[in-house]
Write a protein that holds these residues in place. Structure first.
Motif, short mmCIF file in Angstrom:
data_model
loop_
_atom_site.label_atom_id
_atom_site.label_comp_id
_atom_site.label_asym_id
_atom_site.label_seq_id
_atom_site.Cartn_x
_atom_site.Cartn_y
_atom_site.Cartn_z
N LEU A 172 41.73 37.01 41.43
CA LEU A 172 43.60 35.39 40.76
C LEU A 172 42.11 34.79 40.07
N ALA A 173 40.58 34.50 40.35
CA ALA A 173 39.50 33.38 39.24
C ALA A 173 38.99 33.82 39.35
N GLY A 174 38.13 35.47 39.67
CA GLY A 174 36.83 36.10 39.35
C GLY A 174 36.20 34.89 39.94
N PRO A 175 35.14 35.03 39.04
CA PRO A 175 33.40 34.33 39.65
C PRO A 175 33.64 32.83 39.78
N ALA A 176 34.98 32.51 39.05
CA ALA A 176 34.91 30.58 39.19
C ALA A 176 35.84 30.67 40.51
#
Length: 481
Positions: free
Chosen positions: A43-47
């Motif tokens: 859903l957010a990737g590395p964030a």
């Protein structure tokens, strides 16, 4: 049903400081982290790392609130006891039965996850067989005595902690190029669409799955009635939460994101294991899958323990059948344990009927129930602090930033409910949440009506000329209910 609160003296303080420390460290290192983190990454990737820091901070504040009340009132009823004492009987009823329900569903989730993890070695095997074996083994351990539970939980949590640390160290060696392989470097954090490839919307939605991973952490509160020297050991255990957030969640998930492109992580499998397989480190993947399986059993072990104590506390306070107040000579709530294990055994049947369809549905239900428990802790703590101010007292172990922290946590939980409406896998739980609360409230009101009616009948049947006998019979009636 009695509206007073009973502080429990039937259990034995058989949990040592090291047991409580490992319950605190290991209670939320289970399916949420080893399996559910894959969904939050997609859903957010590395964030998503920022999401773990934010959600971890909120849960740490909740744990400090719980810890302050637990040091003042170290009882096994935990946040049900505090809701009953500081908010009111109906709040204690809803909170207690909700946590009991959470323990049952989390237990079913972990049994289901254990079958999914066994697919690594035996693809397509019947998941219900794994669930049945795990149910029988963990129930047998909890039937010995509380020290057996604590000892098993200590070593299973130790396995999880050591394995995660080893994976983080191995991962950093691969990132930095220590050893024969070239350095992987840090570019996977931004090379596939940037650090936040899905933008603010994806990051916000990831908070739902991220927060779920912290669910089991408040189970430490139900151990307060059985831990040695709670004034010293409860604060030590709770203060370790922030360490867990930094090392195990941010560190473990961060290493995965460094080692492997985030957009190649499969949300339906354990990302920890799949990353090692993708890197060609098959031996480490096999060992880690053993750890992941142990992690699921560890959380199931804790839910078996915690749910039985909550059911007994409800019975002690007239909010569950008195049948469940019974303890053995060793301080074991045998009837509550067997009843709960029988219900969690429903996972065996569900896996037989719906194999492969249960995990995310159970996760959604659990998160909705956990929001009730966390919110009850924040509100109870507000009332607890207000009572202390009226009495001119202060706590020995104070939660920071209260009351601002309480309102911040409640606002975060409200945000989660809004975000759940945007996620199909969680939407059904969002709609079921108010129905669940209303059902519990109606049961409470029905029991109250029955109690008042019963008391009236007793009063009408008492001889009019014997007021002392009338009062005595009325008192006996109230105590029996």
């Amino acid at each position: 049903m009695s509206s007073h609160t009973v502080e429990d003296s039937g259990l034995k303080r058989g949990l040592k400081a090291r047991h409580l420390q490992m319950i605190a460290l290991g209670s939320s290192i289970g399916t949420g982290l080893f399996l559910g983190s894959g969904a939050s990454i997609t859903l957010a990737g590395p964030a998503v790392l920022l999401g773990f820091i934010l959600a971890g901070t909120i849960i740490f504040l909740i744990m400090r609130m719980l810890g302050e009340m637990a040091v003042a009132h170290p009882v096994s009823g935990s946040f049900s006891f505090y809701a009953r004492k500081f908010i009111g009987p109906i709040a204690g009823f809803i909170t207690g039965w909700n946590w009991w329900f959470t323990c049952i569903v989390v237990g079913m989730l972990e049994l289901t996850a254990a079958g999914a993890f066994m697919d690594f070695w035996f693809p397509g095997h019947p998941h219900w067989v794994t669930a049945l074996v795990c149910l029988l083994v963990i129930t047998a351990i909890n039937l010995i005595h509380v020290g057996a539970f604590g000892e098993v939980e200590f070593w299973m949590s130790m396995i999880k902690v050591v394995a995660l640390i080893a994976m983080i160290v191995l991962g950093f060696c691969l990132v930095l190029g220590v050893g024969p392989n070239p350095a992987i470097g840090f570019s996977n954090l931004w090379a596939h669409g940037g650090f936040s490839p899905t933008g603010l919307g994806g990051f916000m939605l990831s908070l739902v799955a991220v927060t779920f991973t912290f669910g089991g952490v408040v189970s430490i509160g139900t151990a307060a009635g059985e831990v040695e020297n709670p004034t010293r050991n409860i604060p030590k255990a709770i203060n370790s939460v922030i360490f867990r957030v930094i090392v195990f969640y941010v560190g473990g998930v961060g290493i995965m994101l460094l080692l492997w492109p985030w957009n190649q992580i499969d949300a339906t499998t354990s990302p920890f294991v799949s990353v090692l397989v993708g890197l060609g480190i098959g031996g480490a993947a096999i060992m880690l899958n053993v750890v992941v399986l142990a992690a699921a059993l560890s959380v199931f072990n804790t839910m078996t323990y915690s749910g039985a104590r909550m059911l007994r506390d409800l019975a002690l306070n007239g909010q569950a059948p008195p049948f469940f107040t019974h303890t053995t000579r060793r301080g074991l709530p045998l009837r509550a344990l067997l009843f709960n294990s029988g219900l969690m055994g429903g996972a065996v049947l569900l896996n037989f009927l719906f194999q492969g369809q249960l995990l995310f549905a159970l996760m959604a239900i659990i998160l909705a129930a956990e929001i009730i428990s966390w919110s009850a802790i924040a509100i109870s703590h507000l009332r607890f602090r207000a009572q202390l101010r009226r009495e001119g007292q202060t706590s020995a172990y104070r939660s920071p930033f209260s009351p601002l922290a309480n309102y911040l946590c409640l606002a975060f939980f409200a945000l989660l409910l809004v975000l759940m409406g945007f996620l199909p896998d969680y939407r059904i739980a969002l709609f079921a949440l108010p129905l669940w609360i209303m059902t519990l409230a109606l049961i409470w009101l029905g029991q109250q009506f029955h109690q008042r009616r019963h008391s009236t009948v007793v009063a009408e049947q008492a001889p009019k000329s014997c007021p002392d006998e009338l009062a005595a019979r009325s008192t006996v009636s109230q105590l029996s209910n």
